[in-house]
Write a protein that holds these residues in place. Structure first.
Motif, PDB file in Angstrom:
ATOM      1  N   MET A 153       0.827  -1.506   0.396  1.00  0.00           N
ATOM      2  CA  MET A 153      -0.078  -0.016   0.338  1.00  0.00           C
ATOM      3  C   MET A 153       1.066   0.861  -0.608  1.00  0.00           C
ATOM      4  N   ILE A 154       2.573   0.839   0.922  1.00  0.00           N
ATOM      5  CA  ILE A 154       2.826   1.824   0.315  1.00  0.00           C
ATOM      6  C   ILE A 154       3.624   2.679  -0.541  1.00  0.00           C
ATOM      7  N   GLU A 155       3.728   1.553  -1.607  1.00  0.00           N
ATOM      8  CA  GLU A 155       4.107   1.641  -2.193  1.00  0.00           C
ATOM      9  C   GLU A 155       2.962   2.229  -3.655  1.00  0.00           C
ATOM     10  N   ALA A 156       1.676   1.745  -3.480  1.00  0.00           N
ATOM     11  CA  ALA A 156       0.710   2.037  -3.925  1.00  0.00           C
ATOM     12  C   ALA A 156       0.099   3.793  -3.564  1.00  0.00           C
ATOM     13  N   LEU A 157       0.519   4.248  -2.842  1.00  0.00           N
ATOM     14  CA  LEU A 157       0.697   5.254  -2.505  1.00  0.00           C
ATOM     15  C   LEU A 157       1.573   6.455  -3.519  1.00  0.00           C
ATOM     16  N   ARG A 158       3.044   6.135  -2.824  1.00  0.00           N
ATOM     17  CA  ARG A 158       3.756   6.714  -3.651  1.00  0.00           C
ATOM     18  C   ARG A 158       3.625   6.228  -5.481  1.00  0.00           C
ATOM     19  N   GLN A 159       3.251   5.778  -6.184  1.00  0.00           N
ATOM     20  CA  GLN A 159       2.959   5.985  -7.059  1.00  0.00           C
ATOM     21  C   GLN A 159       1.934   6.570  -7.344  1.00  0.00           C
ATOM     22  N   ALA A 160       0.928   7.002  -6.543  1.00  0.00           N
ATOM     23  CA  ALA A 160      -0.565   7.675  -6.932  1.00  0.00           C
ATOM     24  C   ALA A 160      -0.124   8.655  -7.813  1.00  0.00           C
ATOM     25  N   PRO A 161       0.247   9.866  -7.900  1.00  0.00           N
ATOM     26  CA  PRO A 161       0.713  10.828  -8.428  1.00  0.00           C
ATOM     27  C   PRO A 161       0.898  10.733  -9.786  1.00  0.00           C
ATOM     28  N   ALA A 162       2.005   9.733 -10.169  1.00  0.00           N
ATOM     29  CA  ALA A 162       2.666   9.902 -11.664  1.00  0.00           C
ATOM     30  C   ALA A 162       0.616   8.828 -11.993  1.00  0.00           C
ATOM     31  N   LEU A 163       0.015   8.020 -11.634  1.00  0.00           N
ATOM     32  CA  LEU A 163      -1.335   8.177 -11.941  1.00  0.00           C
ATOM     33  C   LEU A 163      -1.835   8.583 -13.015  1.00  0.00           C
ATOM     34  N   LEU A 164      -1.747   9.948 -11.569  1.00  0.00           N
ATOM     35  CA  LEU A 164      -2.845  11.219 -11.924  1.00  0.00           C
ATOM     36  C   LEU A 164      -2.308  11.719 -13.205  1.00  0.00           C
ATOM     37  N   LYS A 165      -1.034  12.031 -13.454  1.00  0.00           N
ATOM     38  CA  LYS A 165       0.304  12.412 -14.133  1.00  0.00           C
ATOM     39  C   LYS A 165      -0.766  12.064 -15.800  1.00  0.00           C
ATOM     40  N   GLU A 166      -0.366  10.823 -16.020  1.00  0.00           N
ATOM     41  CA  GLU A 166      -1.160   9.710 -16.833  1.00  0.00           C
ATOM     42  C   GLU A 166      -1.984  10.096 -16.862  1.00  0.00           C
ATOM     43  N   ALA A 167      -2.625  10.080 -16.042  1.00  0.00           N
ATOM     44  CA  ALA A 167      -4.406  10.503 -16.488  1.00  0.00           C
ATOM     45  C   ALA A 167      -5.210  11.914 -17.055  1.00  0.00           C
ATOM     46  N   VAL A 168      -4.321  12.642 -16.572  1.00  0.00           N
ATOM     47  CA  VAL A 168      -4.827  14.072 -17.136  1.00  0.00           C
ATOM     48  C   VAL A 168      -3.506  14.528 -18.802  1.00  0.00           C
ATOM     49  N   GLN A 169      -2.833  13.339 -18.715  1.00  0.00           N
ATOM     50  CA  GLN A 169      -1.609  14.086 -19.601  1.00  0.00           C
ATOM     51  C   GLN A 169      -2.331  14.436 -20.719  1.00  0.00           C
ATOM     52  N   GLY A 170      -1.778  15.769 -21.903  1.00  0.00           N
ATOM     53  CA  GLY A 170      -2.035  15.737 -23.254  1.00  0.00           C
ATOM     54  C   GLY A 170      -4.015  16.905 -23.189  1.00  0.00           C
ATOM     55  N   LEU A 171      -4.592  16.919 -22.017  1.00  0.00           N
ATOM     56  CA  LEU A 171      -6.003  17.271 -21.813  1.00  0.00           C
ATOM     57  C   LEU A 171      -5.339  18.559 -22.258  1.00  0.00           C
ATOM     58  N   ASN A 172      -7.136  19.051 -22.921  1.00  0.00           N
ATOM     59  CA  ASN A 172      -6.698  21.178 -23.234  1.00  0.00           C
ATOM     60  C   ASN A 172      -7.758  21.630 -22.247  1.00  0.00           C
ATOM     61  N   ASP A 173      -7.583  22.735 -22.327  1.00  0.00           N
ATOM     62  CA  ASP A 173      -8.136  23.139 -21.185  1.00  0.00           C
ATOM     63  C   ASP A 173      -9.769  22.650 -21.169  1.00  0.00           C
TER      64      ASP A 173
END
Ligand code: NI
Length: 152
Positions: A1-21
């Motif tokens: 779970m600690i590793e999942a906590l550490r990785q979460a922001p990278a997954l968020l970054k990927e989720a919004v990657q390339g979206l326009n305003d």
């Protein structure tokens, strides 16, 4: 779970990657928060969550305070700021949060804070799983919107 906590922001970054305003300002469901607000909410919530964990570690079952997340989501930062401002903050915060959890002794995970609304004692062990869940929960709002709208 600690590793999942550490990785979460990278997954968020990927989720919004390339979206326009315009895409960032699209609600993930009717009447719901926009993608931009969801990202901001994660930063707001997890800043509070980190503080709650520190309070639990340093006081005897401290009563924590809540924040009005709807009103926070209505502030200018939530409505207008670039998601990266939140994501960079979350990357740093989650790295530190994960390191904090890693450094705990087994017994520390039983330390808890008291939630004023539910009157529930939340142990650090529970808090860890809660914020991992919370990250995934909101990231899924964004990824499922992307899928539904056909945004590659
Ligand atoms: Ni939330």
């Amino acid at each position: 779970m600690i590793e999942a906590l550490r990785q979460a922001p990278a997954l968020l970054k990927e989720a919004v990657q390339g979206l326009n305003d315009q895409q960032l300002d699209t609600p993930y469901r009717k009447g719901g928060w926009t993608v931009r607000q969801v990202v901001s909410h994660l930063a707001d919530s997890h800043l509070n969550g980190y503080i709650r964990c520190k309070l639990a570690l340093t006081e005897d079952v401290p009563l924590i305070r809540t924040f009005d997340e709807q009103n926070w989501a209505g502030l200018t930062d939530s409505l207008t700021f670039a998601p990266n401002l939140s994501i960079e903050l979350l990357e740093s915060l989650h790295n530190r949060w994960a390191a904090l959890f890693e450094a705990l002794q087994e017994a520390d995970y039983q330390k808890a804070y008291l939630h004023p609304d539910s009157r529930e004692e939340i142990s650090l062990h529970h808090a860890l799983s809660l914020y991992v869940w919370h990250s995934k929960h909101h990231i899924a709002h964004i990824t499922s919107l992307r899928e539904r709208m056909g945004w590659a």
